[in-house]
Every structure is written in structure tokens, then in C-alpha cells.
Design an enzyme around this catalytic site. Structure first.
Site, PDB file in Angstrom:
ATOM      1  N   GLU A   1       0.837  -1.200   0.000  1.00 55.72           N
ATOM      2  CA  GLU A   1       0.000   0.000   0.000  1.00 55.72           C
ATOM      3  C   GLU A   1       0.872   1.250   0.000  1.00 55.72           C
ATOM      4  O   GLU A   1       1.931   1.251   0.643  1.00 55.72           O
ATOM      5  CB  GLU A   1      -0.921   0.005   1.234  1.00 55.72           C
ATOM      6  CG  GLU A   1      -1.946  -1.115   1.221  1.00 55.72           C
ATOM      7  CD  GLU A   1      -2.918  -1.058   2.404  1.00 55.72           C
ATOM      8  OE1 GLU A   1      -2.802  -0.120   3.222  1.00 55.72           O
ATOM      9  OE2 GLU A   1      -3.786  -1.931   2.499  1.00 55.72           O
TER      10      GLU A   1
ATOM     11  N   HIS B   1      -8.265   1.187   1.859  1.00 58.56           N
ATOM     12  CA  HIS B   1      -8.028   1.070   3.302  1.00 58.56           C
ATOM     13  C   HIS B   1      -8.912   2.053   4.084  1.00 58.56           C
ATOM     14  O   HIS B   1      -8.433   2.890   4.850  1.00 58.56           O
ATOM     15  CB  HIS B   1      -6.554   1.303   3.641  1.00 58.56           C
ATOM     16  CG  HIS B   1      -6.123   0.590   4.885  1.00 58.56           C
ATOM     17  ND1 HIS B   1      -4.876   0.053   5.046  1.00 58.56           N
ATOM     18  CD2 HIS B   1      -6.784   0.316   6.057  1.00 58.56           C
ATOM     19  CE1 HIS B   1      -4.775  -0.507   6.231  1.00 58.56           C
ATOM     20  NE2 HIS B   1      -5.918  -0.357   6.870  1.00 58.56           N
TER      21      HIS B   1
END
Length: 527
Positions: free
Chosen positions: A262, A280
Site C-alpha cells: 500500500e 483502506h
């Protein structure tokens, strides 16, 4: 007396600053600074309150000459170098329970979006189509939800899913039968969950035990047409293997809020018609952000003003008077908990923590917390001596603390016993001198060893030549042995070997050790 000074370096609810001020701290809110700007500023502050944007690196910590505490408004602390902070004497706190409901609700939202293909239908409808016949959904009523992880967030998901009239099976090493009944789920092993679940949702931290828990092998065991949701941690699923099964149709759909890397700018999953994702967002609600901001301010102010410690990741909950005497016992207790956690497998229902002799005169709660922290750390990356008892209770683990004032073979002793499906498993340790923790018994076999660093645990037949064979194997792989500790039940019977080594033991070395004549079990350990 000078007031403690706190810097809030990431955007958070303004009431956090008010709490700091009300509780006796001076506070500055300065967000969006570069690392160089923060490095130049941080030296004047005693506390640093952050979310995910600020990166607390060794360079920042070296410049933070007055810093006493870092507080993360949220769970994840990947942006803080905790070992380096510990070396600098800086306490690192988080707020592990402030966004539980929000994350659980996001998982349910993803589950519903999967069942009715809402994102895909929305995109095509807004593009001017009317693709009604292309989107045949399924009901969740009566379907089986497989819960991997039944802790705080997982149990909230279970309660919401029960309201949707779903059936729930759960896999969690710490979930007792009594707790399973309490939260309305059926406890099963992982293979049974994979075979029965129509939906699978993950709610476990990323640890060595859980990494790739949905591997290619395990994904292949899932029910045809399963739908998978992950709002927990990236790295729990083999994303490439998941993509192949989505393409083949074996997995009917998947929804991910987290990725192995990420920010996720590319993925084998992107572009697949039966895949949906979010960036997220599990903790991204107004309520959750308010909760964690207020909690971190309360915790940090209490530490800076009163010395109270709550949800610290690198410090036990101790008063200034207790700390010197308890410190070596805490280390011993944590090591014993870690050892039994690494060696005792299956469903753990009961743990007994016994203190004999001098240890019986000390406060039991910190020792109990240290044992549980060592035990639970095998399954959770955010556990500490403060929240470990809560996590154990949440999973229904029966924790028993027992004092024996009379001395046994040692003038001070801590014994940790867990009840497993294979029977009770017990380890015990003492202090040599006043501050040197030592293991003195493992599963009924007397053995003296220091638990530290990388170790190798071997159960073997007591026979001539065995030590030489193991030593030769280590030498062939260039592994330096630090200490060599032996114990046995009786001559020619079951024996135990504990090696301390200077590097991690690879799976290949473990495999070769298992093949050595006389070996019954090999397990690498880390402390």
C-alpha cells in the site's frame, strides 16, 4: 513546574487538543510538515500525537531529545520504529479498540456489495446503460459466513451477520467453546471453514502465523462460488492466487480494503469484473476518528502528567515503586508465555500462572500480563502487557493465577501451564541471582536455559551420537551455536535439546533436522 509539551502532527479531531490542555499539557497543532521540518521542531516536545501520515523514523527520534511518549490515534503503528523508540526510552501507545465497530461495519458493507454486485451495477448504470439482466445477485439470508479471527472486530461482525440471519462458523486458536456459544458461532478448524463457507471474512492481524493464511493451497480448498472479504491486513491472502480463482469462477467474488503493498497502485486483481476494493477505509468514519483522537489524548496526558500507562506497546503497566523489583520477573514471565505459545498448539482453553517462594510475594497482575503478552503475541501484532488480559478474556481464555508461598526446589519460581487438546503443557523458570531469568523445566523435563534471540527446540530419543549429528548439520549450514542445553526424562527415553543460534533457522534446515535419526520434533523459536 513546567507543563509537558505535546505536538499533534497529523489532522485529528480538535477535541484532542482540548483534552491535552484540560489535563495539564501545552499543545501545538502543526500538521503537514516535511520530515526535515518535523526533525527541526521535535526536540522541544515531550509528546507526539500522530495518525498514519507522520513517519517516526530513527532520524526523527534522534532529534527528539525530550520526547517521552508517542501516541498513535488508531491501531497500526507501521509508521513508528518501535524498537528504536524503545532504545531511546520513548513509550509508544496506540488505541486498539477505538475503530472496531467502524471496521466491522465496513466488512459487512463489502459483503453486501459483493452479494449484489453494487459497484459494477452503479458504474454501468451511470454510463447510460440499463444492465438489469446482467446482475443476478444472491441473498445472504441462510448463507454460511466463515469468520477467520473471532476477536474484538470479528465478534462484532458475527453479531451483525446474525442479524442478517446468516449461519456463522469461526476459526480462531483462542476461541473457546463457551465463548463461541456466547457470540453465536460454531467453532471449527480452518479446513472445515474453507469447505463450508459461502462467504469468508478475515479479522486477524498479520503475524508469522497468519501471513498468507489464504494461500493458493487453502484457497483451492474453498467451496465453489465462495465470496471473500478482507478488511483486516494486507498479506493475509495470496493475491495472485486469488486473481486466478476469480478468473476461473471458483471464487465468485472478492472485496478487499487492504493490500499486501500500500498504496496499491497495481495488483493482479485490478480490472477483474468480480472484484471490488476500497483504499483502506476500514477505520474511516467520523465517529471512529473522534474516538481514537480522544483516547490517545487521554492516554498521553495521563502518562505525561501522572505516569499512568495504558495501551503501551513497549512498556508494562508498572508504578515507579514496583518497576525495579518486578523487571526481571516480567522478562521471565513474558519468555515463558512466549515459549508455551510457540510450542503448545491447538485450542487453548485454560492457562494457569503459578508463583512460588519470593515470586509469590510480588504483585500478580504485572506478571500475569507479561505471561499473556508473550502468549498472545504469537497471534496478534498489537498485543502488550496492558491489553493482553483483555484480549484473553475476550476470547474466553480461562486465566488462573495461583500463589504458593512455600518454596519448592527453587526459592523463587514461575510456572505457566496451558490446557490443550493433547493435555496440559507446562514450563517453569526462575531467577539466577536477582536479575537473570532462566528456564528450568519444559513439559516435565528439567533443563536449564536462557531464552533469548533465535533458538531451536528439538525433541529426540536419548541415544549416543545424536548431539554430534545435530552439531554437524548446523556446521554444514554455517550456523553458529551459542548455547547447547539438554534435558531428558530418563536414560534412553525422551530428551529435549534447546540450541541458541546466531541467526534465524531456515525451513530447509528445519526439514533436514527432522530427518536426523532419533528426532521426534523440531521447532524454531524466537524471543
Amino acid at each position: 513546574m513546567t507543563k509537558p509539551k505535546v505536538l499533534i502532527s497529523d489532522k485529528m479531531d480538535p477535541n484532542a487538543a482540548r483534552i491535552f490542555e484540560e489535563r495539564g499539557c501545552d499543545v501545538d497543532v502543526i500538521t503537514g510538515e516535511t520530515p526535515e521540518e518535523l526533525k527541526a521542531r521535535i526536540g522541544e516536545y515531550h509528546g507526539l500525537a500522530i495518525r498514519s501520515s507522520t513517519k517516526v523514523t530513527p532520524e526523527i527520534l534522534d532529534a527528539a531529545t525530550n520526547l517521552k511518549v508517542i501516541g498513535r490515534a488508531g491501531i497500526g503503528v507501521d509508521n513508528v520504529d518501535i524498537p528504536y523508540a524503545s532504545g531511546k526510552g520513548v513509550v509508544v501507545m496506540n488505541t486498539p479498540f477505538g475503530n472496531s465497530i467502524t471496521t466491522a461495519e465496513h466488512a459487512i458493507a463489502m459483503l453486501m456489495a459483493l452479494s449484489r454486485q453494487i459497484p459494477q451495477a452503479n458504474t454501468r448504470t451511470q454510463a447510460g446503460e440499463w444492465p438489469k439482466k446482467d446482475f443476478m445477485g444472491i441473498e445472504v439470508t441462510g448463507k454460511t459466513l466463515g469468520l477467520i479471527g473471532a476477536g474484538n472486530i470479528g465478534s462484532i461482525v458475527a453479531s451483525r451477520a446474525l442479524g442478517l440471519k446468516m449461519k456463522i462458523v469461526a476459526f480462531d486458536p483462542f476461541l473457546t467453546p463457551e465463548r463461541a456459544v456466547e457470540i453465536g458461532v460454531e467453532k471449527v478448524d480452518l479446513d472445515e471453514l474453507l469447505a463450508r463457507a459461502d462467504f469468508i471474512t478475515l479479522h486477524t492481524p498479520l503475524t508469522d502465523e497468519t501471513r498468507n493464511i489464504l494461500s493458493a493451497e487453502n484457497l483451492a480448498k474453498t467451496k465453489e462460488g465462495v465470496r471473500i472479504v478482507n478488511c483486516a491486513r494486507g498479506g493475509l491472502i495470496d493475491e495472485a492466487a486469488l486473481a486466478k480463482l476469480l478468473e476461473s469462477g471458483h471464487v465468485a467474488g472478492a472485496a478487499l480494503d487492504v493490500f499486501q503493498t500500500e498504496p496499491a497502485t497495481e495488483s493482479p486483481l485490478f480490472g477483474l469484473p468480480n472484484f471490488i476494493c476500497t483504499p483502506h477505509l476500514g477505520a474511516s468514519t467520523t465517529e471512529a476518528q473522534v474516538n481514537v483522537a480522544l483516547q490517545v489524548a487521554e492516554q498521553m496526558a495521563d502518562y505525561l502528567v501522572n505516569g499512568g500507562v495504558t495501551n503501551a506497546l513497549n512498556m508494562p503497566s508498572l508504578s515507579a515503586e514496583e518497576a525495579p523489583k518486578l523487571k526481571p520477573y516480567m522478562k521471565l514471565a513474558e519468555n515463558l508465555g512466549s515459549l508455551v505459545g510457540q510450542l503448545a498448539h491447538g485450542n487453548l482453553t485454560t492457562i494457569s500462572i503459578e508463583r512460588e517462594g519470593a515470586a509469590a510475594e510480588l504483585s500478580g497482575k504485572p506478571i500475569e500480563g507479561a505471561v499473556l503478552a508473550g502468549l498472545m503475541r504469537q497471534y496478534s501484532d498489537t498485543v502488550n502487557m496492558v491489553n493482553a488480559p483483555y484480549l484473553a478474556k475476550e476470547r474466553g481464555l480461562d486465566v488462573r493465577s495461583i500463589r504458593h508461598q512455600k518454596e519448592g526446589a527453587y526459592n523463587t519460581l514461575i510456572r505457566v501451564t496451558v490446557a490443550t487438546e493433547q493435555g496440559d503443557r507446562s514450563v517453569a523458570g526462575t531467577l539466577f541471582g536477582s536479575d537473570a531469568p532462566r528456564l528450568v523445566e519444559i513439559f516435565g523435563i528439567g533443563i536449564e536455559a536462557e531464552l533469548s534471540g533465535h533458538m531451536l527446540y528439538i525433541v529426540n530419543d536419548d541415544a549416543p551420537g545424536f548431539i554430534g549429528r545435530i552439531g554437524t548439520l548446523m556446521g554444514e549450514h554455517g550456523i553458529n551455536i551459542g548455547t547447547f542445553n539438554l534435558g531428558r526424562r530418563e536414560a534412553g527415553g525422551e530428551a529435549v535439546l534447546l540450541l541458541s543460534v546466531d541467526q534465524p533457522i531456515s525451513p530447509e534446515v528445519v526439514k533436514q533436522a527432522c530427518a536426523v535419526e532419533g528426532v521426534r520434533l523440531v521447532k524454531p523459536l524466537a524471543f
